[in-house]
Motif scaffolding. Structure first.
Motif, short mmCIF file in Angstrom:
data_model
loop_
_atom_site.label_atom_id
_atom_site.label_comp_id
_atom_site.label_asym_id
_atom_site.label_seq_id
_atom_site.Cartn_x
_atom_site.Cartn_y
_atom_site.Cartn_z
N PHE A 44 -0.35 55.06 82.42
CA PHE A 44 -0.20 55.52 81.04
C PHE A 44 0.19 54.35 80.15
N ASN A 45 -0.58 54.16 79.07
CA ASN A 45 -0.12 53.31 77.98
C ASN A 45 -0.17 54.17 76.73
N LYS A 50 -5.10 56.54 82.39
CA LYS A 50 -6.17 56.21 83.33
C LYS A 50 -5.84 56.87 84.67
N ILE A 51 -6.80 57.62 85.18
CA ILE A 51 -6.63 58.33 86.45
C ILE A 51 -7.64 57.79 87.44
N LEU A 59 -9.48 64.38 91.49
CA LEU A 59 -9.34 64.02 90.08
C LEU A 59 -9.06 65.26 89.23
N SER A 60 -9.80 66.33 89.48
CA SER A 60 -9.57 67.56 88.71
C SER A 60 -8.20 68.16 89.05
N VAL A 93 -13.40 57.66 92.28
CA VAL A 93 -13.76 57.97 90.90
C VAL A 93 -12.58 57.69 89.99
N ARG A 94 -12.90 57.44 88.72
CA ARG A 94 -11.83 57.24 87.74
C ARG A 94 -12.25 57.88 86.43
#
Length: 151
Positions: A44-45, A50-51, A59-60, A93-94
């Protein structure tokens, strides 16, 4: 002595609460059995999250955990603008999730048009990423607030 009263329509997320929700999601992911040994990272910024995950299902799941934590902390998940899922190295994945800050020009124009169409005696003007509504009568302003909340 009748002055003008005004209020601002603004959409600003509480970044500290988002940061707390991300930290809680990271903690929950590290403790969950279905994520043991799997790639699951959140960064986190101030403008984006970004995951990075092992597959789209994970991811979900991370997104659902994050949204749940945000709701518990009183932050609407509507502030999240989910980007497309990209493939990364090693079959992972991202996804980049932007944090919406302020009201977009199109949305501000829609708000001003709704206020003008309501025929309430107030003036609305767009100021960067906020909409300022001003009028002489406080009851008219409260009517506008109720109308906007209804939408």
């Amino acid at each position: 002595m009748a002055g003008t009263n005004s209020f601002d329509v603004v959409s600003k997320p509480d970044l500290q609460e988002i940061d707390n929700a991300v930290n809680q999601a990271i903690k929950e992911i590290s403790q969950r059995y279905d994520f043991k040994g799997a790639i699951a990272e959140i960064e986190f910024n101030k403008e984006e999250i970004k995951i990075h995950a092992q597959d789209e299902f994970k991811l979900s799941s991370i997104m659902e955990i994050l949204k749940g934590k945000m709701v518990k902390r009183g932050v609407s998940p509507k502030f999240l603008d989910e980007g497309k899922v990209e493939t990364a190295t090693g079959g992972t994945v991202r996804q980049t999730v932007k944090i919406k800050d302020g009201i977009s020009k199109e949305k501000a124009k829609d708000i001003v048009a709704d206020i003008k169409n309501s025929k309430i005696k107030v003036q609305a003007q767009i100021m960067d990423d906020i909409v300022r509504v001003s009028g002489k009568n406080k009851d008219d302003l409260q009517a506008v607030i109720q109308m906007l909340r209804g939408k």
